[in-house]
Every structure is written in structure tokens, then in C-alpha cells.
Motif scaffolding. Structure first.
Motif, mmCIF file in Angstrom:
data_model
loop_
_atom_site.group_PDB
_atom_site.id
_atom_site.type_symbol
_atom_site.label_atom_id
_atom_site.label_comp_id
_atom_site.label_asym_id
_atom_site.label_seq_id
_atom_site.Cartn_x
_atom_site.Cartn_y
_atom_site.Cartn_z
ATOM 1 N N LYS A 109 71.486 75.431 64.247
ATOM 2 C CA LYS A 109 71.175 76.034 65.428
ATOM 3 C C LYS A 109 70.926 75.706 66.788
ATOM 4 O O LYS A 109 70.743 76.368 67.416
ATOM 5 C CB LYS A 109 70.312 76.295 64.449
ATOM 6 N N GLU A 110 70.151 74.454 66.738
ATOM 7 C CA GLU A 110 69.808 73.601 68.495
ATOM 8 C C GLU A 110 70.818 73.741 69.173
ATOM 9 O O GLU A 110 70.942 74.009 69.921
ATOM 10 C CB GLU A 110 68.169 73.218 68.375
ATOM 11 N N ILE A 111 71.717 72.996 68.448
ATOM 12 C CA ILE A 111 72.950 72.542 69.495
ATOM 13 C C ILE A 111 73.744 73.450 69.572
ATOM 14 O O ILE A 111 74.389 73.454 69.963
ATOM 15 C CB ILE A 111 73.467 71.276 68.337
ATOM 16 N N LEU A 112 74.339 74.068 67.905
ATOM 17 C CA LEU A 112 75.556 75.334 68.110
ATOM 18 C C LEU A 112 74.287 76.377 68.748
ATOM 19 O O LEU A 112 75.850 77.076 68.840
ATOM 20 C CB LEU A 112 76.477 74.813 66.939
ATOM 21 N N GLY A 113 73.336 77.505 68.730
ATOM 22 C CA GLY A 113 73.181 78.406 68.897
ATOM 23 C C GLY A 113 73.875 79.648 67.001
ATOM 24 O O GLY A 113 73.735 78.909 65.959
ATOM 25 N N ASP A 114 74.762 79.896 67.349
ATOM 26 C CA ASP A 114 74.984 80.504 66.036
ATOM 27 C C ASP A 114 76.097 79.695 65.589
ATOM 28 O O ASP A 114 77.159 79.477 66.283
ATOM 29 C CB ASP A 114 75.661 81.746 67.039
ATOM 30 N N LEU A 115 75.730 79.998 64.251
ATOM 31 C CA LEU A 115 76.995 79.203 63.727
ATOM 32 C C LEU A 115 78.676 79.836 62.763
ATOM 33 O O LEU A 115 79.212 79.367 62.662
ATOM 34 C CB LEU A 115 76.042 78.611 62.631
ATOM 35 N N GLU A 116 78.251 81.980 62.899
ATOM 36 C CA GLU A 116 79.354 82.124 62.938
ATOM 37 C C GLU A 116 80.630 81.739 63.669
ATOM 38 O O GLU A 116 81.211 81.824 64.726
ATOM 39 C CB GLU A 116 79.633 83.394 63.475
ATOM 40 N N GLY A 117 81.415 81.624 62.016
ATOM 41 C CA GLY A 117 82.574 80.360 62.878
ATOM 42 C C GLY A 117 83.069 79.200 63.123
ATOM 43 O O GLY A 117 84.311 78.881 63.539
ATOM 44 N N CYS A 118 81.503 78.609 62.512
ATOM 45 C CA CYS A 118 81.978 77.286 63.345
ATOM 46 C C CYS A 118 82.609 76.484 61.958
ATOM 47 O O CYS A 118 82.471 76.556 61.114
ATOM 48 C CB CYS A 118 80.513 76.594 63.656
ATOM 49 N N THR A 119 82.795 75.307 62.788
ATOM 50 C CA THR A 119 83.257 73.986 61.041
ATOM 51 C C THR A 119 82.211 72.744 60.996
ATOM 52 O O THR A 119 81.573 72.299 62.260
ATOM 53 C CB THR A 119 84.340 74.026 61.155
ATOM 54 N N ILE A 120 81.095 72.533 60.069
ATOM 55 C CA ILE A 120 80.642 71.709 59.798
ATOM 56 C C ILE A 120 80.867 71.280 58.807
ATOM 57 O O ILE A 120 81.365 70.767 58.313
ATOM 58 C CB ILE A 120 79.417 72.094 59.326
ATOM 59 N N GLY A 121 81.278 69.335 59.264
ATOM 60 C CA GLY A 121 81.364 68.185 58.445
ATOM 61 C C GLY A 121 80.120 68.009 57.245
ATOM 62 O O GLY A 121 79.054 67.835 57.863
ATOM 63 N N ILE A 122 79.937 67.583 56.261
ATOM 64 C CA ILE A 122 79.254 67.707 55.557
ATOM 65 C C ILE A 122 79.375 65.821 54.653
ATOM 66 O O ILE A 122 80.641 65.573 54.187
ATOM 67 C CB ILE A 122 79.003 68.341 54.152
ATOM 68 N N TRP A 123 78.481 64.797 55.677
ATOM 69 C CA TRP A 123 78.593 63.461 54.571
ATOM 70 C C TRP A 123 77.796 63.715 53.636
ATOM 71 O O TRP A 123 76.902 63.216 53.709
ATOM 72 C CB TRP A 123 78.611 62.571 55.338
ATOM 73 N N GLY A 124 78.638 63.368 52.003
ATOM 74 C CA GLY A 124 77.464 62.938 51.163
ATOM 75 C C GLY A 124 77.194 65.077 50.179
ATOM 76 O O GLY A 124 76.734 65.376 51.116
ATOM 77 N N LEU A 125 77.420 64.388 49.067
ATOM 78 C CA LEU A 125 76.257 65.744 47.965
ATOM 79 C C LEU A 125 75.828 64.733 47.313
ATOM 80 O O LEU A 125 75.300 65.495 46.658
ATOM 81 C CB LEU A 125 78.260 65.894 47.628
ATOM 82 N N ALA A 126 76.089 64.032 46.702
ATOM 83 C CA ALA A 126 74.522 63.034 45.469
ATOM 84 C C ALA A 126 73.320 63.079 45.936
ATOM 85 O O ALA A 126 73.182 63.337 47.525
ATOM 86 C CB ALA A 126 75.030 62.010 45.170
ATOM 87 N N PHE A 127 72.590 63.651 45.140
ATOM 88 C CA PHE A 127 71.739 63.125 45.716
ATOM 89 C C PHE A 127 70.895 61.967 46.741
ATOM 90 O O PHE A 127 69.208 62.129 47.005
ATOM 91 C CB PHE A 127 70.273 63.349 44.721
ATOM 92 N N LYS A 128 71.624 61.135 46.090
ATOM 93 C CA LYS A 128 71.599 59.375 45.843
ATOM 94 C C LYS A 128 72.560 58.806 46.447
ATOM 95 O O LYS A 128 73.193 59.301 45.667
ATOM 96 C CB LYS A 128 70.086 58.881 45.932
ATOM 97 N N PRO A 129 72.605 57.621 47.134
ATOM 98 C CA PRO A 129 73.739 56.818 47.157
ATOM 99 C C PRO A 129 74.185 55.886 46.092
ATOM 100 O O PRO A 129 72.838 56.011 44.648
ATOM 101 C CB PRO A 129 73.722 55.531 48.076
#
Length: 444
Positions: A299-319
């Protein structure tokens, strides 16, 4: 020795395979025909480095078999290890239904003296209940014991074959001697104690480690406000032998199958004894909130996230694991979706498991880290896979729509960020200001 292991989850499968590696005859039992068929076909249903190689070798040596026939497995073995799941119930208590079912089936199958070992994490007093259940179904003599596991997913094989210590809780000298012989090839650090203390040792150990994680995350949050670097703070703390460096890595909090479940269970155990475990409750609260720092920084970077695309690296709880149980990524991605953004997610191993639990059309599950970052408004790193650590920052910059990077695991260092245009946020390292955000300094 001849062993049967009831349950082929992380604990049961790794334990059984490693006991076979030591030269024992091991039969692993599971109620799931599908899982047993996979194992008999040489397919390992969980991702754990080194496990498949051990399975293949010990099957070839005829020291390791897999079956759904608990009755026959128990009859043919001298030591029976219970390693079934004890998942959390809605109130935080451990669900012991699988333990109770296993105890009943063991009682029905016993055909002579056996040592019955509970390796599952269970509340204090559970082993006594196991003994009581078995006694209802069998007139043969047996002894019960608690031998908790302390393995870490991602290094479970190494941890099992090289343990810090072995805890054997039993009231029987005969059982203690059998279990000492079984475990002595692994280490000479073996503690014989009463059953209730053994059960408590597991909960106390995990609760303390969870406390260290929440503590260093609180310190990281203060570091961001006062201008200190949490990595240097942790280094200085960890060199004190009374504290130690393990589990002092700031990030987005713990997850997985053990810490969340065991901390909640210990809180419930204390509550049942009319004790308010205030410290551990705070540990849980801190951990639950820590992951939302990612959202606050987005939120600090983008403000309103509506319509944004966020990349996520990593879904497991640990490597080095495909386990997504209680992974911070669930809450983080769910919060991003609630704020109106879309998600492009990638994990080298755990994507399918994650999708089975969170299948939302607003989430695009990607086949590479590049695809997840491509044309995204920001990239969030949630698991510290080596693949991510080795990705050059100029490549990430090229893929992203805007060079906004939230490093929830502190995988990048200051020298890598020097001279880059990234708007970069990490955990507890405010001195790492790199690039510009609308001509303003970045707060790392």
C-alpha cells in the motif's frame, strides 16, 4: 529389528525409511490405498530432498515395504510406531481421532509382546490413553513409549539420521532397552524420561523456537523505526552462547505443519489446566500480524491496489518442501485479492498443492519466476528458494512493469541493490535505501 510405522506423512515416511537405512526391516502402513500404490510404484507423494533415493535403495534390499494391511504389519513386527496426523481442531486442540483409531487397530492385531511408540506430537497424557485403548482389545503384554520427532521439513532425512538428541519416554525398562538399541546408531545423546515429560518436551521445544521467531520479528519492526539493521542485531545476539543464532532470521513469520499447530495446542493444554499462557498467545498474535507487513508495504508503494497485478515468488512455508500448510502466502494472497488486485504466483515445487487449497480465477499460477514477475506492478518474495536468490536483479527489473520489490525474506543484500532503481522494502533493514520512489528515498 522388525518395525511397523503407522502413517506415511512427513514424520512416518521419513522415520520408516531412515530406520530401514540403518538396517532394520520396516513396514510402512497407511490407510490410503492411493498413497501406498504410489510408493510401491516408486513415486514419493511428498517432496523431501534425498528421500526417494533412500526408498529405492531399501526397497531393493528388501528392508522396506509399503502396505495398507495394518493387522498383518503389526503381527510381523516387534516395535510399532504411531506416526499419524494430529491436526488442529477449530478451538486449537489436537485432533486425536487418528491416534485413537490406530491404537484400537493395534490392539486388535497384537499377537505377542510389542513396544508401542507414539512419534506423533500429542498432548500430555495421550500415551496413557493409547495404552488404555490397546488394553481394551488385547490380552497380550505390551509397553508404550513416547519418542517425539524433531525433524525439519526440507532437511528431514538429514535431521533424522543426525539428530541433536533422542527423547525416550517410557515407564518400562524393557521398552527403554529396546528403544535405546534402536536409536543408538544415530547418536549417544539419548535421554530416558517419563512419558509425560517426553510429550511435553516436544511442545516446549516448538513453542520456544516459535517464540524466537516472533521475538526477532518484533525486533525487526523496531529496527525499521529506529534505523538499526536486524541482521546485524541478530548476529550480535546469536554469538551469545546462551541465545544461539538459530531461528533469529526476520521475515514474514513461521508456518508449516508444526509451529502453528503445536503453539495453539500448548495454549489449549495450559487452558485446560486453568493456566493462561500469555507469552505464547502473544507469540501467535505477533506471527499472525507479521505477514501483513507485506500488505502494508504494498500500500505504501502502490496506494490503491485495485486493478494492480502483484507477482508472488514462493508459496511453500519454507524452501525445499512442497508443504503449504499454514503458509503465510495464503493470508497474503487472500488480502491482495480482497484489495482488488490480481496475482501471478510461482513456486518451484509447491504450486499444485497451493492451487488445490486456493483455486481462484484471479490467481494465475505461473510456470516460471519470469512469468510471475512479467508486467507486474510489484513483486513479493515470500519463500527464500535458492532459485530466487540467484536471480539477477537487472533481470527482475526488466520483467516488472515497475521496479517495486518487497523482499519478505531478506534474500538480497545492499551491494546487489546499489545503483539499481528498485523501490525496495525488506524486513528490519531501513539503511538499505536504494533507488527512488517519485524522487523520494526508499525505506528498506
Amino acid at each position: 529389528m522388525k518395525l511397523s510405522v503407522i502413517g506415511t506423512g512427513y514424520v512416518g515416511l521419513v522415520s520408516g525409511v531412515c530406520f530401514a537405512e540403518l538396517g532394520n526391516e520396516v513396514t510402512c502402513v497407511d490407510i490410503s490405498r492411493e498413497k501406498i500404490n504410489l510408493l510401491n510404484d516408486g513415486i514419493v507423494p511428498i517432496y523431501e530432498p534425498g528421500l526417494k533415493e533412500l526408498i529405492d535403495r531399501n526397497k531393493e534390499l528388501n528392508r522396506l515395504t509399503f502396505t495398507t494391511d495394518l493387522n498383518e504389519a503389526v503381527k510381523q513386527t516387534d516395535v510399532v510406531i504411531i506416526a499419524v496426523g494430529t491436526p488442529s481442531m477449530p478451538n486449537g486442540e489436537a485432533n486425536l481421532s487418528y491416534i485413537q483409531k490406530a491404537a484400537r487397530q493395534i490392539g486388535e492385531a497384537i499377537n505377542g509382546y510389542k513396544v508401542i511408540v507414539t512419534k506423533s506430537t500429542v498432548p500430555v497424557g495421550t500415551n496413557e490413553k493409547v495404552g488404555s485403548i490397546i488394553s481394551q482389545y488385547s490380552t497380550y503384554s505390551f509397553d508404550i513409549a513416547s519418542v517425539p520427532e524433531f525433524l525439519r521439513e526440507g532437511s528431514a532425512v538429514i535431521d533424522t539420521l543426525n539428530p541433536d538428541r533422542i527423547i525416550i519416554g517410557t515407564e518400562s525398562e524393557r521398552a527403554a532397552a529396546v528403544l535405546w538399541d534402536l536409536h543408538s546408531p544415530l547418536t549417544d545423546q539419548i535421554i530416558i524420561t517419563d512419558i509425560r515429560s517426553s510429550e511435553m518436551i516436544k511442545y516446549a521445544s516448538n513453542a520456544f523456537l516459535a517464540t524466537k521467531i516472533s521475538f526477532i520479528n518484533e525486533i525487526a519492526n523496531i529496527c525499521e523505526k529506529v534505523g538499526a539493521n536486524v541482521e546485524k542485531v541478530a548476529l550480535g545476539m546469536g554469538m551469545d552462547h546462551r541465545i544461539g543464532s538459530a531461528f533469529l532470521k526476520a521475515g514474514i513469520g513461521y508456518g508449516g505443519s508444526c509451529f502453528p499447530k503445536d503453539t495453539q495446542a500448548l495454549i489449549q493444554i495450559a487452558g485446560q489446566m486453568d493456566y493462561d499462557f500469555k507469552l505464547l498467545k502473544s507469540v501467535v498474535d505477533v506471527n499472525n500480524d507479521q505477514r501483513f507487513n507485506v500488505i502494508r508495504k504494498l500500500k505504501e508503494i502502490l496506494g490503491d491496489l485495485e486493478g494492480c497485478t502483484i507477482g508472488i515468488w514462493g508459496l511453500a512455508f519454507k524452501p525445499e518442501t512442497d508443504d503449504v500448510r499454514d503458509a503465510p502466502a495464503f493470508e497474503i494472497i487472500s488480502a491482495i485479492l480482497e484489495l482488488g488486485a490480481n496475482v501471478k504466483a510461482y513456486d518451484p515445487i509447491a504450486a499444485d498443492n497451493f492451487r488445490n487449497r486456493l483455486d481462484d480465477p484471479r490467481i494465475q499460477y505461473c510456470s516460471s519466476s519470469m512469468e510471475a514477475a512479467h508486467d507486474a506492478d510489484a513483486l513479493c518474495i515470500l519463500t527464500e528458494w535458492e532459485e530466487f536468490k540467484s536471480t539477477p536483479l537487472p533481470d527482475i527489473q526488466t520483467w516488472l512493469k515497475s521496479p517495486n520489490l518487497i523482499d519478505g525474506r531478506n534474500i538480497f543484500q545492499e551491494e546487489e541493490l546499489n545503483g539499481t532503481p528498485f523501490v525496495y522494502y525488506s524486513v528490519g533493514r531501513p539503511s538499505m535505501s536504494q533507488g527512488t520512489k517519485a524522487q523520494s528515498p526508499i525505506i528498506a
